[in-house]
Design an enzyme around this catalytic site. Structure first.
Site, PDB file in Angstrom:
ATOM      1  CB  THR A 161      -0.902   0.050   1.249  1.00  0.00           C
ATOM      2  OG1 THR A 161      -0.055   0.114   2.409  1.00  0.00           O
ATOM      3  CG2 THR A 161      -1.783  -1.175   1.361  1.00  0.00           C
ATOM      4  CD  GLU A 305      -5.435  -2.573   1.580  1.00  0.00           C
ATOM      5  OE1 GLU A 305      -5.757  -1.890   0.575  1.00  0.00           O
ATOM      6  OE2 GLU A 305      -4.881  -2.074   2.570  1.00  0.00           O
ATOM      7  CE  LYS A 399     -18.208  13.068  15.853  1.00  0.00           C
ATOM      8  NZ  LYS A 399     -18.184  11.836  16.594  1.00  0.00           N
ATOM      9  CD1 TRP A 404     -20.267  11.598  11.386  1.00  0.00           C
ATOM     10  CD2 TRP A 404     -18.103  12.150  11.320  1.00  0.00           C
ATOM     11  NE1 TRP A 404     -19.596  10.802  12.291  1.00  0.00           N
ATOM     12  CE2 TRP A 404     -18.266  11.128  12.268  1.00  0.00           C
ATOM     13  CE3 TRP A 404     -16.825  12.666  11.112  1.00  0.00           C
ATOM     14  CZ2 TRP A 404     -17.214  10.593  13.008  1.00  0.00           C
ATOM     15  CZ3 TRP A 404     -15.765  12.152  11.847  1.00  0.00           C
ATOM     16  CH2 TRP A 404     -15.965  11.128  12.780  1.00  0.00           C
TER      17      TRP A 404
HETATM   18  P1  ADP Z   1      -3.484   4.027  -0.399  1.00  0.00           P
HETATM   19  O1  ADP Z   1      -4.472   3.411   0.542  1.00  0.00           O
HETATM   20  O2  ADP Z   1      -2.120   3.656  -0.098  1.00  0.00           O
HETATM   21  O3  ADP Z   1      -3.755   5.462  -0.723  1.00  0.00           O
HETATM   22  P2  ADP Z   1      -4.923   2.736  -2.491  1.00  0.00           P
HETATM   23  O4  ADP Z   1      -4.692   3.011  -3.916  1.00  0.00           O
HETATM   24  O5  ADP Z   1      -5.041   1.355  -2.037  1.00  0.00           O
HETATM   25  O6  ADP Z   1      -3.692   3.370  -1.811  1.00  0.00           O
HETATM   26  O7  ADP Z   1      -6.138   3.621  -2.026  1.00  0.00           O
HETATM   27  C1  ADP Z   1      -7.401   3.095  -1.870  1.00  0.00           C
HETATM   28  C2  ADP Z   1      -8.354   4.154  -1.376  1.00  0.00           C
HETATM   29  O8  ADP Z   1      -8.519   5.180  -2.365  1.00  0.00           O
HETATM   30  C3  ADP Z   1      -9.736   3.645  -1.118  1.00  0.00           C
HETATM   31  O9  ADP Z   1      -9.819   3.054   0.149  1.00  0.00           O
HETATM   32  C4  ADP Z   1     -10.554   4.916  -1.216  1.00  0.00           C
HETATM   33  O10 ADP Z   1     -10.521   5.648  -0.009  1.00  0.00           O
HETATM   34  C5  ADP Z   1      -9.834   5.703  -2.261  1.00  0.00           C
HETATM   35  N1  ADP Z   1     -10.511   5.535  -3.545  1.00  0.00           N
HETATM   36  C6  ADP Z   1     -10.207   4.671  -4.528  1.00  0.00           C
HETATM   37  N2  ADP Z   1     -11.044   4.813  -5.565  1.00  0.00           N
HETATM   38  C7  ADP Z   1     -11.910   5.794  -5.237  1.00  0.00           C
HETATM   39  C8  ADP Z   1     -13.034   6.408  -5.894  1.00  0.00           C
HETATM   40  N3  ADP Z   1     -13.417   6.058  -7.107  1.00  0.00           N
HETATM   41  N4  ADP Z   1     -13.690   7.380  -5.231  1.00  0.00           N
HETATM   42  C9  ADP Z   1     -13.318   7.761  -3.993  1.00  0.00           C
HETATM   43  N5  ADP Z   1     -12.280   7.225  -3.333  1.00  0.00           N
HETATM   44  C10 ADP Z   1     -11.580   6.259  -3.936  1.00  0.00           C
END
Ligand code: ADP
Length: 501
Positions: A161, A305, A399, A404
């Site tokens: 990640t 993940e 918050k 929220w």
């Molecule tokens: P990192 O967690 O290291 O930033 P990731 O690429 O695994 O890398 O990020 C995943 C996260 O990105 C998701 O949990 C979500 O919060 C956000 N995300 C991914 N795609 C979208 C989307 N289409 N819209 C909003 N958030 C998104």
């Protein structure tokens, strides 16, 4: 009663069979540092077999091997050669600090690293540079005749990640998960990739295997275009037009830059019809601008993940398209409250998105915990028909006075103002309210904070107490290695900006 079907492992070897037998004359195009390489699947497959020999000769057969590389044909050859030889290709983020690179390479016990020309790092492991002399060395090898039989549950590609939420955590995708996920992407209601497509993958191949789009493209015989080392908007537009790209994928920030370039230079996007955007919510204004050029957007959600794309939205209605979409094949979702109880899908109730499926991480590399449902840390609502709307990441919600505020919703509202190019919103500590929103904004043309506030009020989209207390104009917004707004760094920057007189 057992089935009568033969054992057949779902592996990259099965994809490779198609490449060699069915699509020999199909084409792969790669931008390299001084040139553009165009070669057939047949030539590609021969290079893969030669790379397998090279791995063998260097004692790397069946070993964990790292790549620190962009989207190039050399990287694509490793995507196949390493797993086909029984090893795991560990794709390391090119933007990691050399210390982080050493950390993840050591964690995965990689026996060697293949590194692009432009990466300035010298690591504590045997390093091969991906350059022209590397090409010559590979060309001089004999193609490996035999490829080992592989079990589908074996690891094939690994990835950490990007660490926006803490220390990088490792996941290992299996042959089976790559096969099933790639197959899912081909489905008509998902990306609908076919052999008629010219696909350009702008998603970094060092992050979540470029959303598996390279595997899916080669599975179906599409022409695949790889944009190479540090592509600029001009490079991307050139490739789109000259190679006849029909479908491209990448994070919204990439397309913001491309559209700014296209509009400034009065360019067009050739045959491009579809852009798949994910990793962050694409701003509606951006999708509108693309539509004017005849380009549709598919909106995808996913994470390291979930092996990238896990939900997809292909609505024609831009107001619906800002939702993250429906779970793809082989993947399930559930909405949970903090105690882990299931919440209703009524389009209103917010909860944490939990997921499971054929390409979802069951545990982290070296991790103790096993997940039957993986909790994503994303707060969402789900429509009765299963359309997911991500409200925010749990840790990015603001918050204020016990209520929220969604930073994402505010960002997108600010970015829908035509005088604004980009915006990010974070919560800052506040004596009275707990937290209050502050926005950093990159203007596209001259404007004032008051004008932005007036615009937000005119939308009537949320209560007035959501409106950021401060709107600070900046030249650019810090991004993560995968092009997302880097809120960890933004928070630090905002703190400094608020302290300075
Ligand atoms: P990192 O967690 O290291 O930033 P990731 O690429 O695994 O890398 O990020 C995943 C996260 O990105 C998701 O949990 C979500 O919060 C956000 N995300 C991914 N795609 C979208 C989307 N289409 N819209 C909003 N958030 C998104």
């Amino acid at each position: 009663m057992d089935s009568t079907i033969m054992d057949y492992e779902l592996t990259i070897k099965s994809i490779f069979w198609r490449i060699e037998k069915l699509y020999r004359d199909r084409v792969i195009v790669s931008r390299l540092s001084n040139s553009r390489r165009t070669y057939t699947y047949e030539d590609f497959a021969r290079r893969v077999r030669k790379t397998v020999t090279f791995l063998k000769q260097n004692g790397l057969e069946g070993k964990n091997v790292a790549s620190i590389a962009w989207n190039t044909s050399r990287h694509l050859e490793l995507y196949f050669a390493v797993p086909l030889s029984g090893g795991v290709l560990h794709t390391v983020n090119v933007r990691f600090h050399p210390r982080e690179m050493d950390y993840v390479v050591e964690e995965m016990q990689d026996s060697a690293v293949f590194m692009d020309e432009d990466i300035e790092a010298s690591l504590n492991v045997k390093t091969f540079r991906l350059n022209e002399s590397y090409d010559e060395i590979i060309d001089s090898q004999e193609p490996a005749q035999e490829l080992p039989d592989l079990e589908e549950k074996r690891g094939a590609v690994s990835c950490f990640t990007s660490g926006t939420t803490g220390k990088p955590k490792g996941v290992i995708y299996s042959h089976r998960s790559i096969f099933i996920h790639s197959l899912s992407l081909l489905a008509g209601d998902v990306l609908g990739l076919s052999s008629n497509d010219v696909v350009m993958d702008v998603v970094p191949m060092f992050h979540i295997s470029g959303w598996d789009i390279p595997f899916a493209s080669l599975m179906t015989g599409a022409k695949l275009v790889l944009p190479g080392i540090r592509p600029k908007p001009r490079d991307l537009v050139e490739l789109i037009k000259e190679e006849g790209v029909t479908l491209a994928a990448g994070a919204p920030t990439v397309w913001i830059d491309v559209m700014n370039y296209v509009e400034k230079e009065r360019e067009d996007l050739g045959k491009l019809r579809t852009v798949v955007m994910g990793g962050a919510e694409p701003p509606k204004g951006l999708m509108e601008r693309m539509r004017k050029l005849g380009v549709r957007t598919y909106h995808a959600w996913g994470m390291t993940e979930t092996e990238a794309i896990a939900t997809v939205n292909r609505s024609d209605d831009l107001n619906v398209l800002t939702k993250q979409g429906y779970p793809i094949f082989g993947f399930e979702i559930s909405l949970l409250d903090p105690a882990g109880r299931e919440l209703p899908w009524d389009g209103k109730t917010m909860g944490e998105l939990a997921v499971r499926g054929a390409f979802v991480t069951g545990r982290y590399f070296k991790g103790e915990a096993k997940f039957t449902w993986f909790r994503t840390g994303d707060i969402a609502v789900v429509d009765p028909d299963g359309n997911v709307k991500v409200v925010d990441r749990q840790k990015d919600l603001i918050k204020s006075g016990g209520e929220w505020i969604s930073s994402v919703q505010l960002e997108n509202a600010i970015m829908s103002f035509h005088k604004v190019s980009e915006a990010v919103v974070v919560g800052v500590h506040d004596e009275r309210w707990g937290e209050r929103p502050v926005a950093l904004v990159v203007p596209k043309e001259p404007t004032t904070p008051q004008e932005v506030v007036e615009y937000l009020k005119s939308l009537n989209a949320f209560p007035n107490w959501w409106i950021p207390d401060r709107i600070i104009f900046v030249d650019s917004i810090p991004k993560t290695s995968t092009g997302k707004l880097d809120k960890k760094v933004v928070r630090e920057e905002v703190k400094k900006l608020l302290q300075s007189p």
